[in-house]
Design a protein around this motif. Structure first.
Motif, mmCIF file in Angstrom:
data_model
loop_
_atom_site.group_PDB
_atom_site.id
_atom_site.type_symbol
_atom_site.label_atom_id
_atom_site.label_comp_id
_atom_site.label_asym_id
_atom_site.label_seq_id
_atom_site.Cartn_x
_atom_site.Cartn_y
_atom_site.Cartn_z
ATOM 1 N N GLY A 56 35.900 -69.408 -9.835
ATOM 2 C CA GLY A 56 35.199 -68.345 -10.537
ATOM 3 C C GLY A 56 33.991 -68.852 -11.313
ATOM 4 O O GLY A 56 33.010 -68.137 -11.491
ATOM 5 N N ILE A 57 34.053 -70.087 -11.746
ATOM 6 C CA ILE A 57 32.934 -70.696 -12.468
ATOM 7 C C ILE A 57 31.884 -71.235 -11.500
ATOM 8 O O ILE A 57 30.687 -71.083 -11.715
ATOM 9 N N GLU A 58 32.342 -71.849 -10.414
ATOM 10 C CA GLU A 58 31.438 -72.569 -9.518
ATOM 11 C C GLU A 58 30.844 -71.731 -8.391
ATOM 12 O O GLU A 58 29.968 -72.218 -7.678
ATOM 13 N N THR A 59 31.312 -70.509 -8.198
ATOM 14 C CA THR A 59 30.809 -69.679 -7.103
ATOM 15 C C THR A 59 30.335 -68.337 -7.644
ATOM 16 O O THR A 59 30.466 -68.059 -8.828
ATOM 17 N N ARG A 60 29.834 -67.497 -6.743
ATOM 18 C CA ARG A 60 29.370 -66.176 -7.169
ATOM 19 C C ARG A 60 30.522 -65.196 -7.355
ATOM 20 O O ARG A 60 30.345 -64.082 -7.829
ATOM 21 N N PHE A 61 31.731 -65.612 -6.987
ATOM 22 C CA PHE A 61 32.891 -64.752 -7.101
ATOM 23 C C PHE A 61 33.561 -64.944 -8.453
ATOM 24 O O PHE A 61 33.494 -66.015 -9.046
ATOM 25 N N THR A 62 34.226 -63.891 -8.924
ATOM 26 C CA THR A 62 34.961 -63.998 -10.178
ATOM 27 C C THR A 62 36.285 -64.719 -9.924
ATOM 28 O O THR A 62 36.729 -64.846 -8.778
ATOM 29 N N ALA A 63 36.902 -65.155 -10.992
ATOM 30 C CA ALA A 63 38.209 -65.797 -10.879
ATOM 31 C C ALA A 63 39.235 -64.815 -10.306
ATOM 32 O O ALA A 63 40.093 -65.202 -9.513
ATOM 33 N N SER A 64 39.131 -63.548 -10.669
ATOM 34 C CA SER A 64 40.052 -62.538 -10.122
ATOM 35 C C SER A 64 39.857 -62.364 -8.624
ATOM 36 O O SER A 64 40.824 -62.206 -7.874
ATOM 37 N N GLU A 65 38.607 -62.402 -8.156
ATOM 38 C CA GLU A 65 38.351 -62.304 -6.723
ATOM 39 C C GLU A 65 38.900 -63.529 -5.987
ATOM 40 O O GLU A 65 39.468 -63.410 -4.893
ATOM 41 N N ALA A 66 38.752 -64.709 -6.596
ATOM 42 C CA ALA A 66 39.300 -65.923 -5.990
ATOM 43 C C ALA A 66 40.820 -65.822 -5.902
ATOM 44 O O ALA A 66 41.420 -66.183 -4.883
ATOM 45 N N ALA A 67 41.440 -65.299 -6.943
ATOM 46 C CA ALA A 67 42.898 -65.120 -6.928
ATOM 47 C C ALA A 67 43.314 -64.098 -5.869
ATOM 48 O O ALA A 67 44.354 -64.250 -5.229
ATOM 49 N N ALA A 68 42.502 -63.065 -5.646
ATOM 50 C CA ALA A 68 42.799 -62.090 -4.586
ATOM 51 C C ALA A 68 42.698 -62.746 -3.212
ATOM 52 O O ALA A 68 43.488 -62.445 -2.310
ATOM 53 N N GLY A 69 41.737 -63.644 -3.043
ATOM 54 C CA GLY A 69 41.639 -64.404 -1.795
ATOM 55 C C GLY A 69 42.864 -65.282 -1.594
ATOM 56 O O GLY A 69 43.393 -65.396 -0.487
ATOM 57 N N GLN A 70 43.329 -65.892 -2.681
ATOM 58 C CA GLN A 70 44.540 -66.700 -2.607
ATOM 59 C C GLN A 70 45.733 -65.834 -2.188
ATOM 60 O O GLN A 70 46.560 -66.261 -1.378
ATOM 61 N N GLU A 71 45.797 -64.635 -2.739
ATOM 62 C CA GLU A 71 46.900 -63.732 -2.375
ATOM 63 C C GLU A 71 46.865 -63.396 -0.892
ATOM 64 O O GLU A 71 47.898 -63.384 -0.220
#
Length: 186
Positions: A56-71
């Motif tokens: 979420g810090i290093e990309t244009r995506f939020t941490a919540s979006e990264a967690a959704a990708g993980q899901e």
């Protein structure tokens, strides 16, 4: 005069604090959901959370979006370790193709599973789909849809992802994309 300016400032600060709190609560909820889907231990959930925050810090995506990708990867059967290995390539593909991260994760995971590839091939899959989308008449979402229709059969007869994607690109250039292109190759 000043009391109205102070009231405006206070209202803006209150709204900002509310939004920060809400974003944090949404992130925590998403991480917990991912942990449940992945059947992760408390330690693994912590690792997923830290990875999602980093992304979420290093990309244009939020941490919540990264967690959704993980899901999404967890729903497709990938372990926590595989999830953390494969997600960076998926983030890159999502950013370059203007896809939602969960959609890019779904397309990549289905492609990996259909072709019997390991998570280590996620960069290869993402790169091939991106390259095809820039040189064919289809975007990554359309290629992903077509791919999932025919990838299993293509894998059985020994096709690699590059051959299959090239064929789908040729069909896209002729106006056949998505499900229709995938069924045409069957």
């Amino acid at each position: 005069k000043y009391k109205y300016e102070l009231l405006g400032t206070f209202t803006a600060m209150s709204t900002a604090m509310y939004n920060i709190g809400k974003a944090g609560a949404e992130f925590d909820y998403q991480v917990r959901r991912t942990g449940l889907v992945a059947e992760a231990t408390a330690e693994q959930v912590q690792m997923l959370s830290e990875e999602a925050r980093r992304l979420g810090i290093e990309t244009r995506f939020t941490a919540s979006e990264a967690a959704a990708g993980q899901e999404m990867l967890a729903r497709m059967g990938f372990s926590v370790k595989e999830n953390m290995e494969g997600l960076p390539a998926i983030l890159d593909m999502a950013a370059a193709s203007d896809l939602r991260l969960a959609d890019a994760a779904r397309i990549t995971a289905k492609s990996l599973n259909s072709m019997n590839y390991e998570i280590e091939e996620s960069t290869r899959v993402a790169d091939v789909l991106l390259k095809a989308s820039t040189s064919a008449g289809a975007n990554v979402a359309q290629l992903g849809t077509a791919f999932t229709e025919v990838a299993g059969e293509a894998s059985v007869v020994g096709w690699e992802i590059e051959e299959l994607t090239a064929s789908l690109g040729l069909l896209a250039d002729r106006g056949e994309t998505g499900t229709r292109a995938g069924r045409r190759l069957r």
